[in-house]
Design an enzyme around this catalytic site. Structure first.
Site, PDB file in Angstrom:
ATOM      1  N   GLU A  30       1.121  -1.258   0.071  1.00 20.36           N
ATOM      2  CA  GLU A  30       0.054  -0.066   0.072  1.00 20.36           C
ATOM      3  C   GLU A  30       0.845   1.229   0.072  1.00 20.36           C
ATOM      4  O   GLU A  30       0.366   2.090  -0.844  1.00 20.36           O
ATOM      5  CB  GLU A  30      -0.906   0.038   1.216  1.00 20.36           C
ATOM      6  CG  GLU A  30      -2.164   0.773   1.212  1.00 20.36           C
ATOM      7  CD  GLU A  30      -3.238   0.482   2.113  1.00 20.36           C
ATOM      8  OE1 GLU A  30      -3.400  -0.348   2.515  1.00 20.36           O
ATOM      9  OE2 GLU A  30      -4.038   1.466   2.531  1.00 20.36           O
TER      10      GLU A  30
ATOM     11  N   GLU B 118       2.141   1.806  -3.467  1.00 19.40           N
ATOM     12  CA  GLU B 118       1.018   2.285  -4.245  1.00 19.40           C
ATOM     13  C   GLU B 118       0.536   3.689  -3.862  1.00 19.40           C
ATOM     14  O   GLU B 118       0.413   4.487  -4.960  1.00 19.40           O
ATOM     15  CB  GLU B 118      -0.385   1.366  -3.861  1.00 19.40           C
ATOM     16  CG  GLU B 118      -1.596   1.654  -4.831  1.00 19.40           C
ATOM     17  CD  GLU B 118      -2.819   0.890  -4.148  1.00 19.40           C
ATOM     18  OE1 GLU B 118      -2.685   0.307  -3.205  1.00 19.40           O
ATOM     19  OE2 GLU B 118      -3.949   0.893  -5.122  1.00 19.40           O
TER      20      GLU B 118
ATOM     21  N   CYS C 181      -8.485  -1.757   3.914  1.00 26.81           N
ATOM     22  CA  CYS C 181      -8.254  -3.176   5.007  1.00 26.81           C
ATOM     23  C   CYS C 181      -9.537  -3.424   6.077  1.00 26.81           C
ATOM     24  O   CYS C 181      -9.856  -4.472   6.316  1.00 26.81           O
ATOM     25  CB  CYS C 181      -7.041  -3.155   5.902  1.00 26.81           C
ATOM     26  SG  CYS C 181      -6.272  -1.620   6.103  1.00 26.81           S
TER      27      CYS C 181
ATOM     28  N   SER D 108      -7.420   1.830  -2.246  1.00 27.73           N
ATOM     29  CA  SER D 108      -6.278   1.089  -2.454  1.00 27.73           C
ATOM     30  C   SER D 108      -6.739  -0.253  -2.953  1.00 27.73           C
ATOM     31  O   SER D 108      -7.787  -0.758  -2.569  1.00 27.73           O
ATOM     32  CB  SER D 108      -5.442   1.033  -1.241  1.00 27.73           C
ATOM     33  OG  SER D 108      -4.605  -0.026  -1.260  1.00 27.73           O
TER      34      SER D 108
ATOM     35  N   LYS E 244     -15.361  -9.439   8.372  1.00 28.57           N
ATOM     36  CA  LYS E 244     -14.339 -10.240   7.638  1.00 28.57           C
ATOM     37  C   LYS E 244     -14.993 -11.596   7.289  1.00 28.57           C
ATOM     38  O   LYS E 244     -14.368 -12.187   6.453  1.00 28.57           O
ATOM     39  CB  LYS E 244     -13.401 -10.578   8.979  1.00 28.57           C
ATOM     40  CG  LYS E 244     -12.376  -9.292   9.159  1.00 28.57           C
ATOM     41  CD  LYS E 244     -11.403  -9.055   8.201  1.00 28.57           C
ATOM     42  CE  LYS E 244     -10.851  -7.789   8.379  1.00 28.57           C
ATOM     43  NZ  LYS E 244      -9.961  -7.383   7.121  1.00 28.57           N
TER      44      LYS E 244
ATOM     45  N   GLU F 265     -16.053 -10.647   3.982  1.00 32.04           N
ATOM     46  CA  GLU F 265     -14.857 -10.276   2.930  1.00 32.04           C
ATOM     47  C   GLU F 265     -14.508 -11.706   2.594  1.00 32.04           C
ATOM     48  O   GLU F 265     -14.094 -11.934   1.288  1.00 32.04           O
ATOM     49  CB  GLU F 265     -13.999  -9.815   3.827  1.00 32.04           C
ATOM     50  CG  GLU F 265     -12.564  -9.290   3.178  1.00 32.04           C
ATOM     51  CD  GLU F 265     -11.504  -8.746   3.827  1.00 32.04           C
ATOM     52  OE1 GLU F 265     -11.221  -7.686   3.543  1.00 32.04           O
ATOM     53  OE2 GLU F 265     -11.122  -9.327   4.918  1.00 32.04           O
TER      54      GLU F 265
ATOM     55  N   GLU G 271     -14.025 -12.554  -5.240  1.00 41.27           N
ATOM     56  CA  GLU G 271     -12.762 -12.255  -5.653  1.00 41.27           C
ATOM     57  C   GLU G 271     -11.406 -12.969  -4.798  1.00 41.27           C
ATOM     58  O   GLU G 271     -10.383 -12.888  -5.247  1.00 41.27           O
ATOM     59  CB  GLU G 271     -12.505 -10.944  -5.828  1.00 41.27           C
ATOM     60  CG  GLU G 271     -13.408  -9.969  -6.107  1.00 41.27           C
ATOM     61  CD  GLU G 271     -14.766  -9.600  -5.577  1.00 41.27           C
ATOM     62  OE1 GLU G 271     -15.813 -10.318  -5.366  1.00 41.27           O
ATOM     63  OE2 GLU G 271     -14.723  -8.842  -4.432  1.00 41.27           O
TER      64      GLU G 271
ATOM     65  N   CYS H 116     -10.552  -1.604  14.835  1.00 36.93           N
ATOM     66  CA  CYS H 116     -10.879  -3.245  15.042  1.00 36.93           C
ATOM     67  C   CYS H 116     -10.911  -3.323  16.570  1.00 36.93           C
ATOM     68  O   CYS H 116     -11.503  -4.451  16.785  1.00 36.93           O
ATOM     69  CB  CYS H 116      -9.947  -4.009  14.056  1.00 36.93           C
ATOM     70  SG  CYS H 116      -9.962  -3.634  12.606  1.00 36.93           S
TER      71      CYS H 116
HETATM   72  S1  SF4 Z   1     -13.521  -4.670  13.181  1.00 35.71           S
HETATM   73 FE1  SF4 Z   1     -14.448  -3.022  12.326  1.00 35.71          FE
HETATM   74  S2  SF4 Z   1     -13.010  -1.785  11.604  1.00 35.71           S
HETATM   75 FE2  SF4 Z   1     -12.141  -3.628  11.834  1.00 35.71          FE
HETATM   76  S3  SF4 Z   1     -12.167  -4.349   9.652  1.00 35.71           S
HETATM   77 FE3  SF4 Z   1     -14.021  -5.128  10.855  1.00 35.71          FE
HETATM   78  S4  SF4 Z   1     -15.558  -3.513  10.206  1.00 35.71           S
HETATM   79 FE4  SF4 Z   1     -13.535  -2.771   9.997  1.00 35.71          FE
END
Ligand code: SF4
Ligand code: SF4
Ligand code: SF4
Lengths: 153, 570
Positions: free
Chosen positions: B277, B280, B297, B317, B356, B359, B364, B502
């Site tokens: 990053e 980048e 992230c 990014s 997450k 995600e 992808e 987080c």
């Molecule tokens: S804990 Fe919250 S701030 Fe951290 S990656 Fe997950 S959604 Fe984003």
């Protein structure tokens, strides 16, 4: 411009006018109800979520998210009307309409609903049909009023 | 100051404070249910009623103290009123507590127990309603909802999204998305903040511990795990320790006991993220291309941009998050190096985050066929559950270090868990790479802490460059609006969706408040300050990875494995 767009333009672009917008929109329509698309359009216009708009719309008994008949018959179920016999009034309305609470008559003319206080306690028991409030009712009066609407269509 | 009596005890209190605040300051507890620190008070539940000397039952959470007030927190009328509202809630509730995710962690259960409720005068009117488990991250179970409104408040006020709200009125009230829809990636970011404040089990993370137990018991599978930076400063709390306890090495020991073949550190790929990053950013600044660059992230933030700012997708990014960089490298580099068939390799993540899960499930995020790079993501809460299921005595575990090759990390990676951490880590690297001289001071204090939007300015190759950090999506929105209008003066913007970053994620231990967030942030910077290496570009293991495999930052292999693209939603 659509009916909704016209209504939106009448007030300042602020969420504070949400209820007013919803009421004017419902009034302007043949079918007294707000549709899912309209909710989405209103939300986009005010920059708020559709959930917020439907939350407000679903809270007020004056507003409906479900399609309803041409005339919405609302029987007051609050305490003063109850003490003056709203139970019997409700039965009389059900009989006159031939449908239950939350239902619409087969001809699409009436929808029966319960409502909280209409602010007309001195004339209890009261019923509102559309925008008109009827007071000091008994079963006979109910029958006549409903027939009146049927004949007028 | 005003003087009042609470339960006959004379107390002094600051004007404007609520009865609840004053009582708690004086060690008098008043039970609450809808009230939550840091959120607005709506007095929905009526559990906190107390009696005043004018004969009124008032809600302690919203009534301010007055001179001469005499409050009884436990008068018979008060207790009876509390019991009635609690019984009414229970009458419309799935009360099968032993079969509930929140068993022993539920605020309603605790309330009912404290009030001594053993039977319900109102019986039950509860009817089973459909559970929404149609997304990878969170489950909404209306059968447990007490309509306290906390989730609405967090989603609307903190995140500025308002996916869920009250619908209808009176006994028909429900809390749900518009038209009873399922939570979906069209408007929900899966940040899970709603699940972290829900007092009952009406919104929870999607529990996937079973999938992990299954592979851990499968001899044929090589099961590895990565742990996010934010988990080492919160797992202790989940296991009953003080907020902010640092438990890195006990956590590794616990994971080994659970049966993972290797325990790795997401911090390693956080360092890698900074290298990719950072380069980048340097490239974009040089070319004046798609600035400001925005961090990528946080999957909650990514969803938010995809849903609400599709015009800003190019500003994101292209770097995958550290979790996904890890997954991609595990299924390729690591599998090759260890001679493991990627089909037999199972990658688990321990994350502070429910987004997450979403995600990892994105299309992808598969470098080999359609096998996900990260197979299962568990939250800190689920990890705690597994440790308890296994009967591990967490406090008595021996300290164990992370395994290699993904075990050597830096302080720059450790701070990824806190708001401002990714920015600070990037500044440490970018500044040294561009200016070709060591930084005098590594700590960028202005980007740290709980302020909503923070700024810093650094010198890069003779030019002054401004950067910004935002946390919570309502704050991020302000920054994004400026970018949309072309008014943004920043070159680089970090966004984390959760309050505090987080460490305050939606999968963190229940009871997370801004006070506990502060503790976790403090510990995060402590971990950083104690590390041997504190800049990502000084991580020798990263150096070796480029030499052995990736060749160079933004190189061909990096593009294939470590970068991604985004999708317009809605
Ligand atoms: S804990 Fe919250 S701030 Fe951290 S990656 Fe997950 S959604 Fe984003
Ligand atoms: S996960 Fe986040 S965005 Fe989705 S409903 Fe909950 S608080 Fe709102
Ligand atoms: S889902 Fe949970 S937080 Fe939301 S209103 Fe229901 S009980 Fe409260």
């Amino acid at each position: 411009m659509s009916v909704l767009q016209n209504i939106l333009k009448q007030n300042p672009k602020s969420e504070d006018y949400l209820i007013e917008t919803l009421l004017s929109l419902q009034d302007a329509k043949d079918e007294p109800c707000i549709s899912e698309e309209e909710i989405a359009d209103i939300a986009e216009y005010y920059g708020i979520s559709p959930t917020r708009v439907s939350s407000v719309a679903s809270f007020y008994t004056l507003l409906s998210l479900r399609p309803r008949g041409k005339h919405v018959v609302q029987v007051c179920r609050d305490v003063p009307c109850y003490l003056n016999g709203s139970e019997n009034i409700l039965e009389a309305v059900k009989e006159a309409l031939g449908c239950d609470i939350g239902e619409t008559t087969a001809d699409g003319l009436f929808t029966l609903e319960e409502t909280s206080c209409l602010g007309n306690c001195d004339g209890s028991p009261s019923v509102r049909i559309g925008k008109k409030t009827y007071e000091n009712l008994d079963s006979q009066k109910v029958k006549e009023i409903i027939s009146g609407y049927r004949e007028a269509k | 100051m005003v003087e009042l009596k609470i339960n006959n005890q004379t107390v002094q209190a600051e004007e404007g404070k609520t009865i609840l605040e004053v009582a708690r300051e004086n060690n008098i507890d008043i039970p609450t249910l809808c009230h939550y620190p840091d959120l607005h008070i709506h007095s929905e539940c009526r559990v906190c009623v107390v009696e005043d000397n004018w004969g009124n039952l008032v809600t302690a959470c919203s009534t301010t103290v007055r001179d001469g007030m005499e409050v009884k927190t436990n008068a018979p009328r008060v207790l009876e009123s509390r019991r009635v509202v609690t019984e009414l809630m229970l009458a419309n509730h799935d009360t099968n507590c032993t079969m509930c995710e929140k068993n022993l962690q539920c605020e309603l259960q605790r309330l009912a127990s404290n009030l001594g409720i053993q039977e319900n005068r109102f019986g039950s009117v509860w009817e089973k309603k459909e559970i929404d488990d149609h997304n990878p991250s969170v489950v909404r179970n209306p059968n447990r909802c007490v309509k306290c409104g906390r989730c609405i408040e967090v989603c609307k006020e903190v995140q500025g999204i308002n996916v869920i709200d009250y619908m209808n009125r009176s006994h028909e009230t429900s809390v749900e998305p518009t038209y009873g829809r399922y939570l979906s990636f069209e408007d929900c970011t899966f940040c899970g903040q709603c699940s972290s404040v829900c007092p009952v089990a009406a919104i929870t993370e999607k529990d996937e511990t079973d999938k992990v137990w299954e592979v851990l018991h499968d001899e044929k599978k090589h099961v590895i795990v990565q742990v996010a930076p934010a988990v080492r400063v919160s797992l202790g709390e989940e296991m009953g320790q003080e907020p902010g306890s640092i438990v890195t090495e006990q956590m590794v020991a616990a994971l080994k006991k659970l049966g993972f073949d290797r325990v790795f550190d997401t911090d390693f790929t956080a360092d890698l993220t900074i290298i990719e990053e950072g380069h980048e950013l340097i490239e974009r600044v040089k070319e004046g291309n798609a600035l400001p660059m925005m961090t990528s992230c946080c999957p909650g933030w990514i969803s938010y941009v995809e849903q609400n700012y599709p015009d800003l997708i190019d500003n994101l990014s292209t770097c995958k998050s550290p979790q996904q960089m890890f997954g991609a490298l595990a299924k390729t580099y690591y599998a090759e190096k260890e001679g493991i068939n990627p089909e037999d390799l199972f990658v688990v993540s321990m994350m502070p985050c429910t987004a997450k899960k979403f995600e990892a499930a994105r299309e992808e995020m598969s470098v080999i066929g359609d096998d996900p790079d990260v197979d299962v993501v568990l939250t800190t809460r689920e990890l705690g559950r597994m440790i308890r299921q296994m009967g591990i005595e967490f406090d008595r575990l021996d300290k164990t270090p992370f395994d290699n090759p993904f075990g050597i990390t830096t302080g720059a990676a450790a701070i990824f868990g806190a708001t401002g951490g990714v920015m600070e880590a990037a500044l440490r690297t970018v500044s040294e790479v561009v200016n070709e001289k060591p930084l005098e001071k590594l700590d960028f204090e202005t980007v740290r802490g709980m302020n909503g939007i923070k700024e810093a300015e650094i010198e890069l190759g003779g030019n002054k460059v401004k950067v910004a950090v935002a946390h919570t999506l309502s704050q991020a929105r302000k920054v994004a609006e400026d970018v949309r209008k072309g008014k943004s003066e920043y070159a680089f913007i970090e966004v984390m969706a959760c309050p505090g970053g987080c460490i305050g994620g939606g999968g963190q231990p229940y009871g997370t408040t801004n006070a506990t967030r502060e503790e976790r942030i403090r510990s995060t910077y402590q971990v950083d300050s104690e590390m041997e290496f504190r800049k990502s570009h000084e991580n020798p293991a990263i150096d070796q990875l480029y030499k052995e495999y990736l060749e160079k930052p933004l190189g061909h292999r990096s593009h294939k494995l470590l970068h991604t693209h985004y999708i317009k939603r809605n």
